[in-house]
Scaffold this active site. Structure first.
Site: not given
Ligand SMILES: NC(=O)c1ccc[n+]([C@@H]2O[C@H](COP(=O)([O-])OP(=O)(O)OC[C@H]3O[C@@H](n4cnc5c(N)ncnc54)[C@H](OP(=O)(O)O)[C@@H]3O)[C@@H](O)[C@H]2O)c1
Length: 234
Positions: A14-15, A53, A79, A131, A144, A146, A148
């Site tokens: 969603s985002r 999830v 994701n 990550s 976090y 642990a 990842k």
């Molecule tokens: N952004 C970074 O700098 C970065 C760096 C390394 C890795 N990552 C990884 O990339 C992935 C995406 O993160 P992001 O940065 O895009 O975060 P984000 O903007 O917070 O988006 C997270 C997404 O996951 C959904 N979500 C959260 N809990 C959920 C659940 N229990 N069931 C289903 N959906 C769920 C959220 O929607 P709802 O809240 O509506 O559920 C949202 O769509 C993650 O695994 C994160 O650890 C991100």
């Protein structure tokens, strides 16, 4: 059109990175569905499912629905993930459990639901979003990191188990991105990251999604069990 005719499911679409994954995959020719769990009216559309999830039954139901509508799922991206910026002393047991549950158990439950069809069809690609914090020493919260690191182990072991069915499982480990969970990063950590990042900037969601599209595509046919670090050279 690297993903022409592919049917892809992205959790947490969603985002943030998940939304970029959905857009990039669609631009590459895939049919895309995604999940989210919160109150997000903007996320509700024909291809979205409001299912956590951690909701085993809801996930299985959604996968059945998608398989009936599409005839199968070719690509799964685990994701969905959460991060809390908390030092050890302030970490409650419930915080630890929540992060481990969403980031690790969520990937297990969704993969299990989707894999049944992939195994029947003897093909598929799964990409787990890890990550840098799970691969290299990082100043990031221990739950976090642990979680990842566990995603890396899950990737390797699952890849071994399902390779015999023609299914590939890989992990993409980004450094700090311009949006998403990196948003709440303390200023000193951000400055530190930028100081040591060879490319001198944060990663974009789009460049991460482009690499993800390659990793799940048929062009990437001989890679499995791998974790690909994408951090601008830190
Ligand atoms: N952004 C970074 O700098 C970065 C760096 C390394 C890795 N990552 C990884 O990339 C992935 C995406 O993160 P992001 O940065 O895009 O975060 P984000 O903007 O917070 O988006 C997270 C997404 O996951 C959904 N979500 C959260 N809990 C959920 C659940 N229990 N069931 C289903 N959906 C769920 C959220 O929607 P709802 O809240 O509506 O559920 C949202 O769509 C993650 O695994 C994160 O650890 C991100």
């Amino acid at each position: 059109m690297r993903l022409r005719d592919k049917r892809a499911l992205v959790t947490g679409g969603s985002r943030g990175l998940g939304r970029a994954l959905c857009r990039t995959f669609a631009a590459e020719g895939a049919r895309v569905a995604f999940t989210y769990s919160g109150e997000d009216p903007a996320a509700a559309d024909a291809k979205s499912f409001r299912v956590s999830v951690l909701d085993t039954e809801g996930t299985e139901r959604m996968v059945r629905e998608l398989e009936e509508a599409w005839g199968g799922i070719d690509i799964l991206v685990n994701n969905a993930g959460i991060l809390q910026h908390l030092p050890l002393a302030l970490l409650e047991e419930a915080d630890w459990d929540r992060v481990m549950d969403v980031n690790v158990k969520g990937a297990f439950l969704t993969s299990r639901a989707v894999l049944r069809g992939m195994i029947r069809r003897r093909s598929g690609a799964i990409l787990n979003i890890g990550s840098r914090a799970g691969v290299k020493m990082s100043e990031a919260p221990i739950h976090y990191c642990a979680s990842k690191a566990a995603v890396v182990g899950l990737t390797q072991s699952l890849a071994k188990e399902v390779a015999r069915y023609g299914i590939r499982v890989n992990c993409l480990a980004p450094g700090v991105l311009e949006d998403g969970v990196g948003r709440g990063l303390p200023a000193h950590r951000l400055a530190d990251y930028l100081k040591y990042c060879s490319l001198g900037r944060l990663g974009t969601l789009e460049e991460t999604a482009r690499l993800a599209a390659f990793l799940v595509s048929d062009a990437n046919s001989y890679m499995t069990g791998e974790t690909v670090l994408m951090d601008g050279g830190v």
